[in-house]
Motif scaffolding. Structure first.
Motif, PDB file in Angstrom:
ATOM      1  N   SER A 156    -119.391   9.674 -16.512  1.00  0.00           N
ATOM      2  CA  SER A 156    -120.637   9.069 -16.038  1.00  0.00           C
ATOM      3  C   SER A 156    -121.758  10.040 -16.382  1.00  0.00           C
ATOM      4  CB  SER A 156    -120.583   8.773 -14.533  1.00  0.00           C
ATOM      5  OG  SER A 156    -120.205   9.920 -13.824  1.00  0.00           O
ATOM      6  N   THR A 157    -122.971   9.530 -16.461  1.00  0.00           N
ATOM      7  CA  THR A 157    -124.118  10.409 -16.737  1.00  0.00           C
ATOM      8  C   THR A 157    -124.660  10.878 -15.399  1.00  0.00           C
ATOM      9  OG1 THR A 157    -124.621   9.361 -18.836  1.00  0.00           O
ATOM     10  CG2 THR A 157    -126.438  10.498 -17.739  1.00  0.00           C
ATOM     11  N   MET A 158    -124.651  12.194 -15.194  1.00  0.00           N
ATOM     12  CA  MET A 158    -125.056  12.741 -13.901  1.00  0.00           C
ATOM     13  C   MET A 158    -126.219  13.703 -14.058  1.00  0.00           C
ATOM     14  SD  MET A 158    -121.561  13.311 -11.778  1.00  0.00           S
ATOM     15  CE  MET A 158    -122.475  13.378 -10.247  1.00  0.00           C
ATOM     16  N   LEU A 159    -127.016  13.772 -13.008  1.00  0.00           N
ATOM     17  CA  LEU A 159    -128.144  14.701 -12.962  1.00  0.00           C
ATOM     18  C   LEU A 159    -127.923  15.655 -11.794  1.00  0.00           C
ATOM     19  CD1 LEU A 159    -131.208  15.562 -13.388  1.00  0.00           C
ATOM     20  CD2 LEU A 159    -131.767  13.698 -11.805  1.00  0.00           C
ATOM     21  N   ALA A 160    -128.052  16.957 -12.052  1.00  0.00           N
ATOM     22  CA  ALA A 160    -128.124  17.945 -10.960  1.00  0.00           C
ATOM     23  C   ALA A 160    -129.537  18.485 -11.000  1.00  0.00           C
ATOM     24  CB  ALA A 160    -127.111  19.065 -11.171  1.00  0.00           C
ATOM     25  N   MET A 161    -130.215  18.479  -9.863  1.00  0.00           N
ATOM     26  CA  MET A 161    -131.600  18.925  -9.896  1.00  0.00           C
ATOM     27  C   MET A 161    -132.013  19.613  -8.610  1.00  0.00           C
ATOM     28  SD  MET A 161    -134.876  17.016 -11.329  1.00  0.00           S
ATOM     29  CE  MET A 161    -135.134  16.205  -9.815  1.00  0.00           C
ATOM     30  N   THR A 162    -132.944  20.549  -8.766  1.00  0.00           N
ATOM     31  CA  THR A 162    -133.569  21.170  -7.600  1.00  0.00           C
ATOM     32  C   THR A 162    -135.066  21.306  -7.823  1.00  0.00           C
ATOM     33  OG1 THR A 162    -133.583  23.058  -6.090  1.00  0.00           O
ATOM     34  CG2 THR A 162    -133.153  23.566  -8.411  1.00  0.00           C
ATOM     35  N   THR A 163    -135.814  21.125  -6.735  1.00  0.00           N
ATOM     36  CA  THR A 163    -137.236  21.477  -6.751  1.00  0.00           C
ATOM     37  C   THR A 163    -137.459  22.592  -5.726  1.00  0.00           C
ATOM     38  OG1 THR A 163    -137.701  19.675  -5.205  1.00  0.00           O
ATOM     39  CG2 THR A 163    -138.069  19.216  -7.541  1.00  0.00           C
ATOM     40  N   GLY A 164    -136.387  23.285  -5.390  1.00  0.00           N
ATOM     41  CA  GLY A 164    -136.483  24.395  -4.440  1.00  0.00           C
ATOM     42  C   GLY A 164    -136.162  24.002  -3.014  1.00  0.00           C
ATOM     43  N   ARG A 165    -135.719  22.760  -2.799  1.00  0.00           N
ATOM     44  CA  ARG A 165    -135.289  22.310  -1.461  1.00  0.00           C
ATOM     45  C   ARG A 165    -133.858  21.787  -1.557  1.00  0.00           C
ATOM     46  NH1 ARG A 165    -139.915  20.173   1.554  1.00  0.00           N
ATOM     47  NH2 ARG A 165    -141.567  21.697   1.240  1.00  0.00           N
ATOM     48  N   GLY A 166    -132.949  22.629  -2.016  1.00  0.00           N
ATOM     49  CA  GLY A 166    -131.554  22.230  -2.154  1.00  0.00           C
ATOM     50  C   GLY A 166    -131.269  21.673  -3.536  1.00  0.00           C
ATOM     51  N   THR A 167    -129.973  21.634  -3.860  1.00  0.00           N
ATOM     52  CA  THR A 167    -129.537  21.063  -5.142  1.00  0.00           C
ATOM     53  C   THR A 167    -128.868  19.731  -4.855  1.00  0.00           C
ATOM     54  OG1 THR A 167    -129.297  23.185  -6.243  1.00  0.00           O
ATOM     55  CG2 THR A 167    -127.913  21.397  -7.061  1.00  0.00           C
ATOM     56  N   HIS A 168    -129.322  18.697  -5.548  1.00  0.00           N
ATOM     57  CA  HIS A 168    -128.785  17.354  -5.311  1.00  0.00           C
ATOM     58  C   HIS A 168    -128.148  16.808  -6.593  1.00  0.00           C
ATOM     59  CE1 HIS A 168    -131.218  17.796  -1.784  1.00  0.00           C
ATOM     60  NE2 HIS A 168    -132.353  17.680  -2.454  1.00  0.00           N
ATOM     61  N   LEU A 169    -127.133  15.980  -6.419  1.00  0.00           N
ATOM     62  CA  LEU A 169    -126.478  15.348  -7.567  1.00  0.00           C
ATOM     63  C   LEU A 169    -126.778  13.860  -7.568  1.00  0.00           C
ATOM     64  CD1 LEU A 169    -122.838  16.822  -7.700  1.00  0.00           C
ATOM     65  CD2 LEU A 169    -124.810  17.450  -9.100  1.00  0.00           C
ATOM     66  N   TYR A 170    -127.095  13.345  -8.729  1.00  0.00           N
ATOM     67  CA  TYR A 170    -127.408  11.919  -8.902  1.00  0.00           C
ATOM     68  C   TYR A 170    -126.515  11.362 -10.002  1.00  0.00           C
ATOM     69  CZ  TYR A 170    -131.822  13.551  -6.793  1.00  0.00           C
ATOM     70  OH  TYR A 170    -132.768  14.135  -5.990  1.00  0.00           O
ATOM     71  N   THR A 171    -126.265  10.067  -9.942  1.00  0.00           N
ATOM     72  CA  THR A 171    -125.493   9.404 -10.995  1.00  0.00           C
ATOM     73  C   THR A 171    -126.349   8.290 -11.595  1.00  0.00           C
ATOM     74  OG1 THR A 171    -123.463   9.910  -9.784  1.00  0.00           O
ATOM     75  CG2 THR A 171    -123.299   8.214 -11.497  1.00  0.00           C
ATOM     76  N   LEU A 172    -126.340   8.205 -12.917  1.00  0.00           N
ATOM     77  CA  LEU A 172    -127.130   7.166 -13.581  1.00  0.00           C
ATOM     78  C   LEU A 172    -126.435   5.814 -13.397  1.00  0.00           C
ATOM     79  CD1 LEU A 172    -129.505   6.353 -15.432  1.00  0.00           C
ATOM     80  CD2 LEU A 172    -128.029   6.848 -17.394  1.00  0.00           C
ATOM     81  N   ASP A 173    -127.148   4.899 -12.754  1.00  0.00           N
ATOM     82  CA  ASP A 173    -126.630   3.535 -12.608  1.00  0.00           C
ATOM     83  C   ASP A 173    -127.100   2.756 -13.830  1.00  0.00           C
ATOM     84  OD1 ASP A 173    -126.024   0.954 -12.052  1.00  0.00           O
ATOM     85  OD2 ASP A 173    -126.843   0.960 -10.008  1.00  0.00           O
ATOM     86  N   LYS A 174    -126.169   2.559 -14.766  1.00  0.00           N
ATOM     87  CA  LYS A 174    -126.572   1.953 -16.042  1.00  0.00           C
ATOM     88  C   LYS A 174    -126.910   0.472 -15.887  1.00  0.00           C
ATOM     89  CE  LYS A 174    -124.538   5.504 -18.858  1.00  0.00           C
ATOM     90  NZ  LYS A 174    -123.482   6.049 -19.663  1.00  0.00           N
ATOM     91  N   THR A 175    -126.584  -0.120 -14.718  1.00  0.00           N
ATOM     92  CA  THR A 175    -126.921  -1.538 -14.558  1.00  0.00           C
ATOM     93  C   THR A 175    -128.417  -1.723 -14.310  1.00  0.00           C
ATOM     94  OG1 THR A 175    -126.397  -1.454 -12.203  1.00  0.00           O
ATOM     95  CG2 THR A 175    -124.631  -2.185 -13.675  1.00  0.00           C
ATOM     96  N   HIS A 176    -129.068  -0.744 -13.647  1.00  0.00           N
ATOM     97  CA  HIS A 176    -130.518  -0.892 -13.486  1.00  0.00           C
ATOM     98  C   HIS A 176    -131.307   0.258 -14.092  1.00  0.00           C
ATOM     99  CE1 HIS A 176    -131.544   2.059 -10.385  1.00  0.00           C
ATOM    100  NE2 HIS A 176    -130.420   1.752  -9.788  1.00  0.00           N
ATOM    101  N   GLY A 177    -130.602   1.262 -14.625  1.00  0.00           N
ATOM    102  CA  GLY A 177    -131.282   2.316 -15.379  1.00  0.00           C
ATOM    103  C   GLY A 177    -131.866   3.437 -14.543  1.00  0.00           C
TER     104      GLY A 177
END
Ligand code: AFP
Length: 322
Positions: A156-177
């Protein structure tokens, strides 16, 4: 499930930064599509050229770099870009407020075997005084980053990101983009029995890392008193993703082959963003001599040794350097 936008707002990210991140991720979705097409789109294999690091460029390195460059430079949010695939900085909009550094396709040799690859990025403020073509504005320590992350093109296409308030993981839902939050505030276990290092380089390592790895290899008979397991994806983005998800230690240490290259990995668009993600998840990121995010860059393609992951394990490794 929560959308990326809501999480960024909850974390207090300013609107312009949210818009920039969404723009960058639009490019990553395009890269994700090209990657998934693989041989069908004729995007696999090498070009005839080398990048500034002297590495053979894969077709997907060039395509991914171009997609990110085009979208970011037209966005109006970005003053300049630095990329693994560009020798100098790429000037964008004179009135852009941000600097973006990226490795457009980390682990690109894995494209040949349909294995993990990803885009790594970091974002900092553009100083008011800077001209868009001035590389010196990029020479800020990692502590100045306002956001960092990677997009992993895996099953799956995943995003790990932080803006300095914790690290969060997201998954790309290809059905709605859109990217949907699938794990918030990820915490890296402090202890681990899993390590990642390219042991084929062992004879070139400095003594501290040799000693540390020998302790791990001795397993339950050695000073650590437990057996370790080893993993190596050959793409930092894949190895760091595993460490974020279940703990571990990832190392690309300095080795003695070329004193001009203190390690293989680049500070601005590999080590720093991964260090920010890891610290925000409770992990540690060191060069062996100090905190990665405090290294003052002297050039945009600077390399650094990297020791990153579960807190106690990284601290044990770093203690060998003292
Ligand atoms: P490529 O992008 O050229 O495939 O390099 C990937 C990388 O920079 C990093 O992501 C890996 O951790 C490291 O190189 C793997 O290098 P070796 O397996 O050759 O030591």
């Amino acid at each position: 499930m929560k959308r990326l936008n809501s999480q960024l707002q909850q974390d207090g990210a300013p609107l312009e930064l949210i818009l920039l991140i969404r723009t960058l991720l639009a490019a990553c979705k395009e890269i994700s599509f090209r990657v998934s097409q693989g041989a069908l789109a004729g995007v696999l294999g090498s070009t005839l050229s080398e990048n500034v690091q002297g590495e053979t460029q894969k077709k997907l390195d060039v395509i991914s770099n171009q997609i990110l460059k085009d979208i970011l430079s037209e966005s109006g949010y970005v003053k300049a870009i630095s990329s693994e695939e560009e020798e100098g900085v790429v000037p964008c909009s004179e009135d852009g407020n941000y600097l973006v550094s990226f490795d457009p396709l980390d682990g690109s040799s894995n494209t040949e075997i349909n294995s993990l690859i990803g885009t790594i990025f970091s974002i900092a403020h553009a100083p008011q005084w800077m001209e868009a073509n001035d590389p010196s504005a990029f020479l800020q320590p990692g502590t100045q980053m306002v956001a960092a992350g990677y997009v992993l093109y895996g099953p799956s296409t995943m995003l790990a990101m932080t803006t300095g308030r914790g690290t969060h993981l997201y998954t790309l839902d290809k059905t709605h983009g859109g990217f949907l939050l699938t794990k918030d505030n990820i915490q890296v276990p402090e202890q681990t029995s899993e390590f990642a290092i390219n042991t084929s380089n062992a004879r070139h390592w400095e003594q501290p890392i040799q000693d540390y790895i020998n302790d791990l290899l001795a397993g339950s008979d050695g000073p650590r008193g437990k057996d370790y397991n080893m993993r190596w994806v050959a793409a930092m983005v894949g190895d760091i993703h595993r460490v974020l998800c279940r703990g571990g230690i990832f190392m690309y240490p300095f080795d003695k082959r070329n004193p001009e290259k203190p390690g293989k990995l680049r500070l601005l668009y590999e080590a720093n963003p991964m260090a920010f993600l890891m610290e925000q998840a409770g992990g540690v990121a060191s060069t062996g001599e100090g905190r990665i995010m405090e290294v003052m860059p002297t050039e945009i393609h600077q390399r650094v040794p990297v020791i990153i992951g579960s807190k106690e394990e990284v601290e044990t490794c770093v203690s060998k350097y003292q």
